[in-house]
Design a protein around this motif. Structure first.
Motif, PDB file in Angstrom:
ATOM      1  N   ARG A 225     -18.677  36.342 160.016  1.00  7.37           N
ATOM      2  CA  ARG A 225     -19.440  36.306 158.764  1.00  7.37           C
ATOM      3  C   ARG A 225     -18.791  37.199 157.710  1.00  7.37           C
ATOM      4  O   ARG A 225     -18.647  36.803 156.547  1.00  7.37           O
ATOM      5  CB  ARG A 225     -20.871  36.755 159.020  1.00  7.37           C
ATOM      6  N   SER A 226     -18.396  38.399 158.100  1.00  7.96           N
ATOM      7  CA  SER A 226     -17.834  39.367 157.167  1.00  7.96           C
ATOM      8  C   SER A 226     -16.570  38.838 156.497  1.00  7.96           C
ATOM      9  O   SER A 226     -16.413  38.922 155.273  1.00  7.96           O
ATOM     10  CB  SER A 226     -17.536  40.680 157.892  1.00  7.96           C
ATOM     11  N   VAL A 227     -15.658  38.295 157.291  1.00  6.45           N
ATOM     12  CA  VAL A 227     -14.402  37.787 156.730  1.00  6.45           C
ATOM     13  C   VAL A 227     -14.670  36.593 155.809  1.00  6.45           C
ATOM     14  O   VAL A 227     -14.070  36.462 154.740  1.00  6.45           O
ATOM     15  CB  VAL A 227     -13.423  37.386 157.849  1.00  6.45           C
ATOM     16  N   THR A 228     -15.600  35.748 156.207  1.00  6.10           N
ATOM     17  CA  THR A 228     -15.957  34.601 155.373  1.00  6.10           C
ATOM     18  C   THR A 228     -16.501  35.058 154.022  1.00  6.10           C
ATOM     19  O   THR A 228     -16.112  34.523 152.974  1.00  6.10           O
ATOM     20  CB  THR A 228     -17.000  33.723 156.087  1.00  6.10           C
ATOM     21  N   LEU A 229     -17.382  36.041 154.030  1.00  6.77           N
ATOM     22  CA  LEU A 229     -17.966  36.541 152.785  1.00  6.77           C
ATOM     23  C   LEU A 229     -16.908  37.212 151.914  1.00  6.77           C
ATOM     24  O   LEU A 229     -16.946  37.089 150.679  1.00  6.77           O
ATOM     25  CB  LEU A 229     -19.101  37.523 153.080  1.00  6.77           C
ATOM     26  N   GLN A 230     -15.972  37.918 152.535  1.00  7.95           N
ATOM     27  CA  GLN A 230     -14.901  38.559 151.770  1.00  7.95           C
ATOM     28  C   GLN A 230     -14.054  37.523 151.038  1.00  7.95           C
ATOM     29  O   GLN A 230     -13.659  37.721 149.878  1.00  7.95           O
ATOM     30  CB  GLN A 230     -14.020  39.398 152.699  1.00  7.95           C
ATOM     31  N   ARG A 231     -13.782  36.398 151.693  1.00 10.83           N
ATOM     32  CA  ARG A 231     -12.986  35.332 151.060  1.00 10.83           C
ATOM     33  C   ARG A 231     -13.711  34.780 149.843  1.00 10.83           C
ATOM     34  O   ARG A 231     -13.106  34.558 148.787  1.00 10.83           O
ATOM     35  CB  ARG A 231     -12.725  34.196 152.045  1.00 10.83           C
ATOM     36  N   ILE A 232     -15.000  34.544 149.978  1.00 12.03           N
ATOM     37  CA  ILE A 232     -15.765  33.959 148.874  1.00 12.03           C
ATOM     38  C   ILE A 232     -15.912  34.965 147.740  1.00 12.03           C
ATOM     39  O   ILE A 232     -15.788  34.608 146.558  1.00 12.03           O
ATOM     40  CB  ILE A 232     -17.132  33.473 149.376  1.00 12.03           C
ATOM     41  N   THR A 233     -16.150  36.223 148.070  1.00 13.13           N
ATOM     42  CA  THR A 233     -16.257  37.263 147.047  1.00 13.13           C
ATOM     43  C   THR A 233     -14.957  37.377 146.264  1.00 13.13           C
ATOM     44  O   THR A 233     -14.962  37.468 145.027  1.00 13.13           O
ATOM     45  CB  THR A 233     -16.603  38.612 147.685  1.00 13.13           C
ATOM     46  N   GLY A 234     -13.840  37.370 146.965  1.00 14.89           N
ATOM     47  CA  GLY A 234     -12.541  37.437 146.298  1.00 14.89           C
ATOM     48  C   GLY A 234     -12.314  36.251 145.380  1.00 14.89           C
ATOM     49  O   GLY A 234     -11.772  36.391 144.275  1.00 14.89           O
ATOM     50  N   ALA A 235     -12.745  35.063 145.829  1.00 10.87           N
ATOM     51  CA  ALA A 235     -12.559  33.850 145.031  1.00 10.87           C
ATOM     52  C   ALA A 235     -13.368  33.898 143.747  1.00 10.87           C
ATOM     53  O   ALA A 235     -12.881  33.531 142.666  1.00 10.87           O
ATOM     54  CB  ALA A 235     -12.943  32.619 145.856  1.00 10.87           C
ATOM     55  N   VAL A 236     -14.601  34.367 143.827  1.00 17.90           N
ATOM     56  CA  VAL A 236     -15.446  34.398 142.617  1.00 17.90           C
ATOM     57  C   VAL A 236     -14.993  35.505 141.669  1.00 17.90           C
ATOM     58  O   VAL A 236     -15.064  35.343 140.437  1.00 17.90           O
ATOM     59  CB  VAL A 236     -16.937  34.536 142.972  1.00 17.90           C
ATOM     60  N   GLU A 237     -14.490  36.609 142.193  1.00 15.64           N
ATOM     61  CA  GLU A 237     -13.973  37.662 141.320  1.00 15.64           C
ATOM     62  C   GLU A 237     -12.742  37.162 140.564  1.00 15.64           C
ATOM     63  O   GLU A 237     -12.574  37.459 139.369  1.00 15.64           O
ATOM     64  CB  GLU A 237     -13.634  38.913 142.134  1.00 15.64           C
ATOM     65  N   TRP A 238     -11.894  36.404 141.233  1.00 15.64           N
ATOM     66  CA  TRP A 238     -10.738  35.795 140.554  1.00 15.64           C
ATOM     67  C   TRP A 238     -11.221  34.862 139.451  1.00 15.64           C
ATOM     68  O   TRP A 238     -10.676  34.851 138.335  1.00 15.64           O
ATOM     69  CB  TRP A 238      -9.894  35.016 141.570  1.00 15.64           C
ATOM     70  N   LEU A 239     -12.253  34.088 139.743  1.00 18.12           N
ATOM     71  CA  LEU A 239     -12.785  33.129 138.779  1.00 18.12           C
ATOM     72  C   LEU A 239     -13.373  33.845 137.565  1.00 18.12           C
ATOM     73  O   LEU A 239     -13.195  33.403 136.418  1.00 18.12           O
ATOM     74  CB  LEU A 239     -13.847  32.269 139.458  1.00 18.12           C
ATOM     75  N   LEU A 240     -14.049  34.943 137.790  1.00 18.66           N
ATOM     76  CA  LEU A 240     -14.607  35.718 136.683  1.00 18.66           C
ATOM     77  C   LEU A 240     -13.505  36.329 135.820  1.00 18.66           C
ATOM     78  O   LEU A 240     -13.613  36.377 134.584  1.00 18.66           O
ATOM     79  CB  LEU A 240     -15.534  36.813 137.220  1.00 18.66           C
ATOM     80  N   ASP A 241     -12.439  36.788 136.466  1.00 24.60           N
ATOM     81  CA  ASP A 241     -11.291  37.300 135.707  1.00 24.60           C
ATOM     82  C   ASP A 241     -10.658  36.189 134.867  1.00 24.60           C
ATOM     83  O   ASP A 241     -10.244  36.419 133.722  1.00 24.60           O
ATOM     84  CB  ASP A 241     -10.237  37.888 136.649  1.00 24.60           C
ATOM     85  N   GLU A 242     -10.585  34.996 135.440  1.00 23.82           N
ATOM     86  CA  GLU A 242     -10.019  33.858 134.716  1.00 23.82           C
ATOM     87  C   GLU A 242     -10.905  33.503 133.521  1.00 23.82           C
ATOM     88  O   GLU A 242     -10.398  33.169 132.446  1.00 23.82           O
ATOM     89  CB  GLU A 242      -9.891  32.660 135.664  1.00 23.82           C
ATOM     90  N   LYS A 243     -12.205  33.581 133.691  1.00 25.38           N
ATOM     91  CA  LYS A 243     -13.130  33.311 132.586  1.00 25.38           C
ATOM     92  C   LYS A 243     -12.904  34.316 131.458  1.00 25.38           C
ATOM     93  O   LYS A 243     -12.883  33.945 130.274  1.00 25.38           O
ATOM     94  CB  LYS A 243     -14.574  33.369 133.078  1.00 25.38           C
ATOM     95  N   THR A 244     -12.733  35.581 131.811  1.00 22.00           N
ATOM     96  CA  THR A 244     -12.465  36.606 130.804  1.00 22.00           C
ATOM     97  C   THR A 244     -11.177  36.310 130.062  1.00 22.00           C
ATOM     98  O   THR A 244     -11.101  36.427 128.826  1.00 22.00           O
ATOM     99  CB  THR A 244     -12.375  37.993 131.465  1.00 22.00           C
ATOM    100  N   ARG A 245     -10.138  35.909 130.797  1.00 21.34           N
ATOM    101  CA  ARG A 245      -8.848  35.591 130.168  1.00 21.34           C
ATOM    102  C   ARG A 245      -8.993  34.439 129.180  1.00 21.34           C
ATOM    103  O   ARG A 245      -8.469  34.490 128.065  1.00 21.34           O
ATOM    104  CB  ARG A 245      -7.819  35.239 131.240  1.00 21.34           C
ATOM    105  N   LEU A 246      -9.727  33.382 129.584  1.00 18.30           N
ATOM    106  CA  LEU A 246      -9.913  32.235 128.709  1.00 18.30           C
ATOM    107  C   LEU A 246     -10.705  32.602 127.461  1.00 18.30           C
ATOM    108  O   LEU A 246     -10.410  32.120 126.355  1.00 18.30           O
ATOM    109  CB  LEU A 246     -10.645  31.111 129.466  1.00 18.30           C
TER     110      LEU A 246
END
Length: 255
Positions: A225-246
Motif C-alpha cells: 500500500r505504501s509504495v502504491t500511494l507514494q507513486r500516486i502522490t509523486g504523479a499528482v505533485e508532478w501534475l501540479l507543478d506542470e499546471k503551475t508551469r502552464l
C-alpha cells in the motif's frame, strides 16, 4: 495468475469500457479524446464502427455520432467513405499536447488533489488486499508481465502502468475494486500518468512497481500500500507543478 487482462491491452479495455452515465456525447468525446491524446489509440488506427462503439460504451448510436463529429472538428479523427472507410485516428503530437495542456489548465488544484485521493484509496486498498491473497504463481506472472513491459516511451510506460494497476486490482479478488480501477483509469489516468513523459520518472515508476511485486511476494500489505500511494502522490505533485508551469506561460504570453 488471475489475469484479468490476459491477451488484451488493459489501457484499450479502459477506453471501450461502458460509461457510467449513458446518453451524454460529452462523456464519449472525453473518453476517446483522452485515449487519442494519451497515445492509447494510435495515429492511423481505425476506430470501431458507430454501432460497435455504441454497444461497447453503452450509449445510443446518435450519441457516438455526435462525439465523433466533435473529434473530427478538433482534427483528432478523419472519416473516410467507401469499402475500406471508417473513422481513423489522426494523432499529431502538437495537437495532442495542446488538448492535454488545456485540460490541465481547466482543472483546479483541488480537483486534481481530490482525484488523486480517490485513486489512492482504490489503488492502495487493492495493493493491500492483493498482498494477502496473491499466490506464488500470481506474483511470478506479475513479474513476467513487468519483464515484458515497454518503458522506453511515455506511451509504452503508460500502458505498462495501466496493465500493472489492473492486474493488482484483479489479484485483490474484488470485482468492485477492479471496476473502480477501470473507471478511474478512464477518468484521470491520461492526466495522472503524464509524468511518464520524463525518462527519469519512468525509471522510478519501474522500480516502484518492482517494489510492489516484492511486497506481494513477502505478503506485506503495509509495504504494498505504501509504495502504491507514494507513486500516486509523486504523479499528482508532478501534475501540479506542470499546471503551475502552464499558468506562468499563459500569464507571460498575456502580458
Amino acid at each position: 495468475m488471475t489475469q484479468l487482462t490476459a491477451g488484451v491491452d488493459p489501457a484499450r479495455s479502459v477506453v471501450f469500457a461502458p460509461l457510467s452515465d449513458v446518453g451524454r456525447s460529452e462523456l464519449v468525446l472525453q473518453r476517446l479524446q483522452n485515449a487519442i491524446t494519451g497515445g492509447v489509440l494510435h495515429d492511423g488506427e481505425r476506430l470501431p464502427s458507430e454501432s460497435e462503439l455504441g454497444r461497447r460504451l453503452g450509449v445510443a448510436v446518435v450519441t457516438v455520432r455526435e462525439a465523433l463529429e466533435s473529434l473530427r472538428d478538433a482534427g483528432l479523427i478523419d472519416t473516410r467513405r467507401g469499402r475500406d472507410g471508417g473513422s481513423f485516428v489522426t494523432f499529431d503530437p502538437e495537437t495532442a499536447r495542446r488538448f492535454v495542456d488545456a485540460r490541465i489548465h481547466g482543472l483546479s488544484r483541488l480537483d486534481l488533489r481530490d482525484a488523486a485521493v480517490q485513486y489512492s484509496a482504490i489503488a492502495g486498498m487493492a495493493a493491500e488486499i492483493a498482498a494477502d491473497r496473491a499466490s506464488e504463481d500470481d506474483v511470478a506472472g506479475l513479474r513476467e508481465l513487468e519483464e515484458q513491459a515497454d518503458a522506453a516511451t511515455s506511451a509504452g510506460a503508460r500502458r505498462a502502468v495501466a496493465r500493472f494497476q489492473l492486474e493488482v486490482a484483479a489479484l485483490s479478488q474484488s470485482p468492485r475494486l477492479v471496476r473502480e480501477e477501470l473507471k478511474l483509469q478512464a477518468e484521470i489516468g491520461s492526466l495522472l500518468w503524464l509524468c511518464l513523459r520524463d525518462e527519469h520518472v519512468r525509471d522510478r515508476s519501474t522500480a516502484a512497481r518492482a517494489a510492489v511485486i516484492d511486497a506481494l511476494a513477502a505478503a506485506d500489505p503495509e509495504r504494498a500500500r505504501s509504495v502504491t500511494l507514494q507513486r500516486i502522490t509523486g504523479a499528482v505533485e508532478w501534475l501540479l507543478d506542470e499546471k503551475t508551469r502552464l499558468e506562468l506561460e499563459s500569464d507571460a504570453s498575456a502580458s
